[in-house]
Design a protein around this motif. Structure first.
Motif, short mmCIF file in Angstrom:
data_model
loop_
_atom_site.label_atom_id
_atom_site.label_comp_id
_atom_site.label_asym_id
_atom_site.label_seq_id
_atom_site.Cartn_x
_atom_site.Cartn_y
_atom_site.Cartn_z
N ASN A 224 -3.70 1.77 10.30
CA ASN A 224 -4.84 1.44 9.45
C ASN A 224 -4.56 1.64 7.96
O ASN A 224 -5.41 1.31 7.13
CB ASN A 224 -6.05 2.28 9.85
N VAL A 225 -3.39 2.17 7.62
CA VAL A 225 -3.04 2.39 6.21
C VAL A 225 -3.05 1.08 5.41
O VAL A 225 -3.62 1.03 4.31
CB VAL A 225 -1.69 3.10 6.09
N PRO A 226 -2.44 -0.01 5.90
CA PRO A 226 -2.43 -1.25 5.11
C PRO A 226 -3.82 -1.79 4.81
O PRO A 226 -4.04 -2.40 3.75
CB PRO A 226 -1.64 -2.23 5.99
N THR A 227 -4.78 -1.59 5.71
CA THR A 227 -6.13 -2.09 5.49
C THR A 227 -6.75 -1.46 4.25
O THR A 227 -7.29 -2.16 3.38
CB THR A 227 -7.02 -1.81 6.71
N PHE A 228 -6.66 -0.13 4.16
CA PHE A 228 -7.19 0.55 2.99
C PHE A 228 -6.34 0.27 1.75
O PHE A 228 -6.87 0.13 0.64
CB PHE A 228 -7.26 2.06 3.24
N GLY A 229 -5.02 0.19 1.93
CA GLY A 229 -4.14 -0.03 0.80
C GLY A 229 -4.39 -1.37 0.12
O GLY A 229 -4.50 -1.44 -1.12
N ARG A 230 -4.50 -2.42 0.89
CA ARG A 230 -4.72 -3.74 0.30
C ARG A 230 -6.12 -3.85 -0.30
O ARG A 230 -6.32 -4.53 -1.32
CB ARG A 230 -4.50 -4.82 1.36
N LEU A 231 -7.09 -3.19 0.33
CA LEU A 231 -8.45 -3.20 -0.21
C LEU A 231 -8.49 -2.53 -1.58
O LEU A 231 -9.07 -3.08 -2.53
CB LEU A 231 -9.38 -2.48 0.76
N LEU A 232 -7.86 -1.36 -1.70
CA LEU A 232 -7.85 -0.64 -2.98
C LEU A 232 -7.01 -1.35 -4.01
O LEU A 232 -7.34 -1.35 -5.21
CB LEU A 232 -7.37 0.79 -2.77
N ARG A 233 -5.91 -1.94 -3.61
CA ARG A 233 -5.07 -2.68 -4.55
C ARG A 233 -5.86 -3.81 -5.20
O ARG A 233 -5.83 -3.98 -6.42
CB ARG A 233 -3.85 -3.25 -3.83
N ALA B 165 -7.20 6.53 5.12
CA ALA B 165 -7.89 6.25 3.86
C ALA B 165 -7.21 6.96 2.69
O ALA B 165 -7.04 6.38 1.61
CB ALA B 165 -9.35 6.66 3.95
N ILE B 166 -6.81 8.21 2.89
CA ILE B 166 -6.14 8.95 1.81
C ILE B 166 -4.80 8.33 1.46
O ILE B 166 -4.51 8.05 0.29
CB ILE B 166 -5.97 10.43 2.22
N ILE B 167 -3.97 8.08 2.47
CA ILE B 167 -2.64 7.52 2.21
C ILE B 167 -2.75 6.09 1.70
O ILE B 167 -2.10 5.71 0.72
CB ILE B 167 -1.79 7.58 3.50
N GLY B 168 -3.56 5.27 2.37
CA GLY B 168 -3.70 3.88 1.96
C GLY B 168 -4.29 3.73 0.58
O GLY B 168 -3.85 2.89 -0.21
N SER B 169 -5.30 4.56 0.26
CA SER B 169 -5.92 4.48 -1.07
C SER B 169 -4.93 4.88 -2.15
O SER B 169 -4.87 4.26 -3.22
CB SER B 169 -7.16 5.37 -1.11
#
Length: 297
Positions: free
Chosen positions: A169-178, A110-114
């Motif tokens: 799981n990084v891409p899941t949070f990254g795309r959501l925040l993007r 969550a931290i890295i992806g966000s």
């Protein structure tokens, strides 16, 4: 004097209008009985994990070879395994392992992806292109196969399994925040903040991130359930926790050869995984309904 009385009368009205969205979300969450059941299950397993040293009647690696493969009884509630270890105690200590991997991996991802998602969505252009392509590459692989490849490179251990689960799981949070940032940055208050010369870092920390926390919390609760299953899968394959660590997936792997002779050795760790994942999924669905304005009637 009349002006003072008017001010005093208006103050409670203002306070009533300033209703916290989080308080409103909790109020909506409490109305969802199924979500409350999920919360109860999650809290139950968290308390078990915290109090494992006081609840477990035996040590998780306490062996009594003369008592191997005993069925459930008053002495051993969940029976014993092929080393004579108490399965009830191992399931309790396993809650600590599985929840630690679930929470730890999700917090890391969550931290890295966000961070990557906010940077990609706010600045766009070439940064967005590079970060988005990284996400696409990671999502191109089946998650469990990518986790296996990462653990194979790093080495077989519980810590490396946690790192692998966090990475996938990084891409899941990254795309959501993007996606969230692309919407938020077009709001009028963001334009006003830029107009008065507010720095980008302050805009991101004080305006963009707080207005993006709800989807992170919802996705995080659902991702913990997925992380527990992935950790169990890696443990079952022998790529996660190593003996004698009482990880639920590893317990299933160690007992698969005795499923006919001693089915309780497989049943209870499997039930623990099922109930924990069910609890997080029910709670996550409830959080989504409570915090997502589009789900409100």
């Amino acid at each position: 004097m009349p002006e003072l009385s008017t001010t005093v009368k208006q103050k409670p009205l203002v306070e009533e209008q300033m209703i916290s969205p989080w308080r409103e979300g909790w109020k909506n969450f409490k109305k969802n009985k199924v979500a409350l059941i999920g919360l109860f299950i999650v809290v139950f397993f968290i308390l078990i994990a915290i109090l494992a040293n006081y609840i477990a009647p035996y040590g998780f690696n306490e062996q009594q070879f003369k008592d191997k493969h005993l069925p459930p009884s008053a002495k051993h509630w969940f029976g014993t395994d092929d080393f004579g270890r108490d399965i009830f105690s191992r399931v309790i200590f396993g809650a600590r392992i599985s929840l630690s991997v679930g929470f730890g991996s999700v917090v890391g991802s969550a931290i890295i992806g966000s961070f990557l998602g906010i940077i990609a969505g706010y600045y766009g252009k070439w940064l967005d292109a590079i970060i988005s392509r990284i996400f696409d590459i990671l999502l191109a692989f089946p998650s469990i196969l990518l986790a296996i490849a990462i653990v194979a490179m790093l080495g077989q251990s519980l810590q490396n399994a946690l790192i692998a689960i966090a990475i996938i799981n990084v891409p899941t949070f990254g795309r959501l925040l993007r996606a969230r940032v692309l919407s938020v940055k077009e709001e009028e208050y963001i334009t006003a903040a830029k107009a008065i010369g507010m720095k980008d870092s302050r805009i991101l920390l004080h305006h963009v991130l707080p207005n993006s926390l709800a989807p992170i919390i919802v996705q995080g609760s659902l991702a913990i359930a997925t992380a527990i299953i992935e950790a169990a899968g890696l443990g079952f394959l022998g790529l996660g926790a190593q003996p004698p660590t009482p990880e639920w997936g590893k317990m299933l792997s160690d007992s698969k050869d005795f499923i006919i002779q001693a089915p309780w050795t497989v049943f209870f760790p499997g039930i623990a995984i099922m109930l924990t994942v069910l609890g997080f999924n029910l709670m996550g669905d409830g959080l989504r309904d409570a915090l997502d304005p589009r789900m409100k009637n």
